[in-house]
Design an enzyme around this catalytic site. Sequence first.
Site, mmCIF file in Angstrom:
data_model
loop_
_atom_site.group_PDB
_atom_site.id
_atom_site.type_symbol
_atom_site.label_atom_id
_atom_site.label_comp_id
_atom_site.label_asym_id
_atom_site.label_seq_id
_atom_site.Cartn_x
_atom_site.Cartn_y
_atom_site.Cartn_z
ATOM 1 N N GLU A 163 4.954 50.078 56.252
ATOM 2 C CA GLU A 163 3.878 48.691 55.876
ATOM 3 C C GLU A 163 3.158 48.196 55.891
ATOM 4 O OE1 GLU A 163 5.811 45.750 54.472
ATOM 5 O OE2 GLU A 163 3.515 44.809 54.854
ATOM 6 N N THR A 197 12.805 30.761 51.438
ATOM 7 C CA THR A 197 13.533 29.878 52.488
ATOM 8 C C THR A 197 15.142 29.918 52.297
ATOM 9 O OG1 THR A 197 11.699 28.163 50.735
ATOM 10 C CG2 THR A 197 14.155 27.539 51.568
ATOM 11 N N ALA A 225 17.843 31.079 49.751
ATOM 12 C CA ALA A 225 19.142 30.431 49.029
ATOM 13 C C ALA A 225 18.879 31.477 47.632
ATOM 14 C CB ALA A 225 17.388 29.272 47.975
ATOM 15 N N VAL A 246 0.641 52.497 52.045
ATOM 16 C CA VAL A 246 0.966 54.127 51.258
ATOM 17 C C VAL A 246 -0.523 54.282 49.902
ATOM 18 C CG1 VAL A 246 1.664 55.341 49.760
ATOM 19 C CG2 VAL A 246 2.973 54.085 51.793
ATOM 20 N N HIS A 276 8.506 33.551 42.987
ATOM 21 C CA HIS A 276 9.013 34.960 42.253
ATOM 22 C C HIS A 276 8.981 35.708 41.349
ATOM 23 C CE1 HIS A 276 12.330 31.595 44.064
ATOM 24 N NE2 HIS A 276 11.944 32.505 45.664
ATOM 25 N N ASN A 283 11.552 42.027 42.570
ATOM 26 C CA ASN A 283 11.889 41.102 41.212
ATOM 27 C C ASN A 283 11.755 41.784 39.614
ATOM 28 O OD1 ASN A 283 13.607 39.605 43.919
ATOM 29 N ND2 ASN A 283 11.158 38.456 43.645
ATOM 30 N N THR A 304 16.250 37.107 44.721
ATOM 31 C CA THR A 304 16.307 38.264 46.253
ATOM 32 C C THR A 304 17.991 38.342 45.875
ATOM 33 O OG1 THR A 304 14.800 36.467 47.076
ATOM 34 C CG2 THR A 304 15.874 38.466 48.178
HETATM 35 P P1 FAD Z 1 8.790 41.618 50.018
HETATM 36 O O1 FAD Z 1 9.321 40.963 50.950
HETATM 37 O O2 FAD Z 1 7.289 40.963 49.362
HETATM 38 O O3 FAD Z 1 7.747 42.962 50.932
HETATM 39 C C1 FAD Z 1 7.106 43.668 50.602
HETATM 40 C C2 FAD Z 1 6.512 44.619 51.202
HETATM 41 O O4 FAD Z 1 5.174 45.628 50.636
HETATM 42 C C3 FAD Z 1 4.952 43.285 52.343
HETATM 43 O O5 FAD Z 1 5.250 43.223 53.495
HETATM 44 C C4 FAD Z 1 4.124 44.190 52.032
HETATM 45 O O6 FAD Z 1 3.191 43.869 53.069
HETATM 46 C C5 FAD Z 1 4.067 45.932 51.813
HETATM 47 N N1 FAD Z 1 3.255 46.000 50.589
HETATM 48 C C6 FAD Z 1 3.159 46.019 49.525
HETATM 49 N N2 FAD Z 1 1.947 47.505 48.699
HETATM 50 C C7 FAD Z 1 2.398 48.467 50.242
HETATM 51 C C8 FAD Z 1 1.567 49.019 50.234
HETATM 52 N N3 FAD Z 1 0.794 49.970 48.995
HETATM 53 N N4 FAD Z 1 2.022 50.248 51.400
HETATM 54 C C9 FAD Z 1 2.398 49.719 51.906
HETATM 55 N N5 FAD Z 1 3.517 48.395 52.113
HETATM 56 C C10 FAD Z 1 3.313 47.889 50.880
HETATM 57 N N6 FAD Z 1 14.022 34.064 47.202
HETATM 58 C C11 FAD Z 1 15.087 34.044 47.222
HETATM 59 O O7 FAD Z 1 15.901 34.090 46.076
HETATM 60 N N7 FAD Z 1 15.275 32.412 47.467
HETATM 61 C C12 FAD Z 1 14.171 31.185 48.308
HETATM 62 O O8 FAD Z 1 14.675 30.580 48.710
HETATM 63 C C13 FAD Z 1 13.080 32.077 48.772
HETATM 64 N N8 FAD Z 1 12.476 30.973 48.800
HETATM 65 C C14 FAD Z 1 10.676 32.144 49.572
HETATM 66 C C15 FAD Z 1 9.897 31.227 49.744
HETATM 67 C C16 FAD Z 1 8.186 31.943 50.604
HETATM 68 C C17 FAD Z 1 7.845 30.914 50.969
HETATM 69 C C18 FAD Z 1 8.288 32.885 49.984
HETATM 70 C C19 FAD Z 1 6.768 33.755 50.699
HETATM 71 C C20 FAD Z 1 8.982 33.832 49.178
HETATM 72 C C21 FAD Z 1 10.172 33.383 49.248
HETATM 73 N N9 FAD Z 1 11.351 33.927 48.117
HETATM 74 C C22 FAD Z 1 12.927 33.274 48.251
HETATM 75 C C23 FAD Z 1 11.030 35.328 47.727
HETATM 76 C C24 FAD Z 1 11.554 36.151 48.456
HETATM 77 O O9 FAD Z 1 11.036 36.120 49.764
HETATM 78 C C25 FAD Z 1 11.422 38.021 47.652
HETATM 79 O O10 FAD Z 1 12.203 37.912 46.284
HETATM 80 C C26 FAD Z 1 11.907 38.936 48.185
HETATM 81 O O11 FAD Z 1 10.987 39.378 49.951
HETATM 82 C C27 FAD Z 1 11.735 39.702 48.273
HETATM 83 O O12 FAD Z 1 11.341 41.071 48.549
HETATM 84 P P2 FAD Z 1 10.461 42.567 48.511
HETATM 85 O O13 FAD Z 1 10.971 43.472 49.668
HETATM 86 O O14 FAD Z 1 10.836 43.035 47.651
HETATM 87 O O15 FAD Z 1 8.625 42.392 48.387
#
Ligand code: FAD
Length: 523
Positions: free
Chosen positions: A36, A128, A130, A239, A457, A490, A502
């Site tokens: 991370e 959030t 949802a 990474v 999203h 996503n 999500t």
């Molecule tokens: P992320 O949660 O974005 O995590 C990716 C991680 O990878 C990050 O921590 C980043 O630092 C890390 N990273 C990036 N590049 C590198 C690298 N090269 N090396 C190491 N680490 C790296 N979704 C819903 O479905 N319902 C909701 O109600 C909703 N509300 C939201 C409200 C807010 C305020 C926010 C910010 C988002 C919301 N979302 C919601 C979106 C949801 O949070 C995301 O869809 C979900 O977190 C995506 O998961 P992920 O693991 O793919 O990516």
Amino acid sequence: MSDTPTIAVVGSGPIGAAYARVLLESLPQARVIMFEAGPPVTERPGESVRNIADPDEKARARERSQGPQAGEFRDSLGIPSGTIVEGMFTARQGTHLLDFGGAGSAHAPSFPAAAAATNVGGQGAHWTCAIPRPAFSEKLDFIPDDEWEDLISTAEDLLHKQSAAFSDSPVGAAIRTLLDREFGAELPEGFGVSTLPVAGDPQPDGTMRWAGTDTVLGPLIEPGTDTAGRFELRDLSLVRRIDHDGARVRGVVVEDLRTHEEAFVPADAVVVAADAFRSPQLLWASGIRPAPLGRYLTEHHVVIGTVVLDGERMSELVSDAELQAELDRRALNPADPVAAVNRIPFSEPDHPYSAQIMYAETPPFPLDPAHPAAGNRWGYINMGFGVRKFPRVEDGATFSDDELDYRGLPNFTIEYALTEREDAEIAEATERLRRAGAALGSFIAEPRLLPNGSSLHFMGTMRAGTDPATSVADPYSHVWGFENLFVGGNGLIPTANTMNPTLTSVAIAVRGARRLAEELAAS
Ligand code: FAD
């Protein structure tokens, strides 16, 4: 491959967590190392910052997640000083704009509100919560229905789905009644006005403990469990490259952002779950460049408005005593202003929108105390109608070999435009939002379309599909042409989608992780 396969997971959000959990629970010998780039911001890794009661501590956790916009914390996060952090838009707390306007900023004038979170737990520590299911054409047509049902139920379990959250709120129920009177006759059976499923655990006092990425990690972060002993989370570890021979990956090159030392970490498989822009960026940086990489970008556009509830209409449905009991219950948790979440789900052909209707005691913005709606005892509604974007290859990120971003990775430019098709649906959604507002009370913030990127999203940039010409990943999330490289998030969603993605992405990740576990077990 060794008897104890090691899987490198890039990104500690809910998707990386889902891969780690399924892999470690399926393969008793396997190890997972999760990298991370951001710092830990809560004691329990990936916990939702919404659960932090102390406002200063909550603000600190959010600011530390804001990468290049993390203010005084920047140096401690390994981010070069001198990065300019002022952008045109303000990112939502806990996130940072991709186009923040300074040195090393991405370029996204047509997608200006796009943002990301950089911290343990990713956006999953800020979301959030949802978690509606996709429906009709939002679903992925290459996954059979019975398998999909199992995948989505597993994803709901991983996220601690709570469909009855706030269902005992009499105010929430009255809001549903008023909306049903307005829209009910137009909506198909099973897709009417309802409560919005959310991720979290209701507490005995009626409040919610919101699910974060910690919920998905589950036993992996419980000391003493078998899986915890085989799981390692390395924070502040960026990474930089995936090492590969064109068909198989060998491991990852990681920079420790505390010391700026780089090291090669060998792995039997790599899962990239680093969000919809930074995952394709990492693939590009590693020389993995299928034509659709970064393209077909979609989000759901959001038309929002804020309404003050009409006391006369509400008091026909809710007694004074019931309102008072609800306000007393809410007062137990003043740090969490949302009191009920309702929705009108997406359905075809007549309601291709996802409406999210949040009831809170206070408006989401400061209201002049002299405003006639200030201090309304019945509270306020903040509503958004999600509108789909139809995928086009023209929309997406283009990566540069000549320009680096603030982290030294290939910088990118986002091209994006709405077409007449989306404009027409946005106009229609605005009209429905007006009707919903009039059914509930009167607007204190008129319906308006949020700038592109506001949904947070972002989808389509690493689409999963059956045709390598238009997708980056195969139906099991392998990057086409690679045996042991998986992508998640996503970015894999190939459809025109109106709702919070999500849950869908976790379901897709469960499918990929199960397949990877089978492949590792077989080899
Ligand atoms: P992320 O949660 O974005 O995590 C990716 C991680 O990878 C990050 O921590 C980043 O630092 C890390 N990273 C990036 N590049 C590198 C690298 N090269 N090396 C190491 N680490 C790296 N979704 C819903 O479905 N319902 C909701 O109600 C909703 N509300 C939201 C409200 C807010 C305020 C926010 C910010 C988002 C919301 N979302 C919601 C979106 C949801 O949070 C995301 O869809 C979900 O977190 C995506 O998961 P992920 O693991 O793919 O990516």
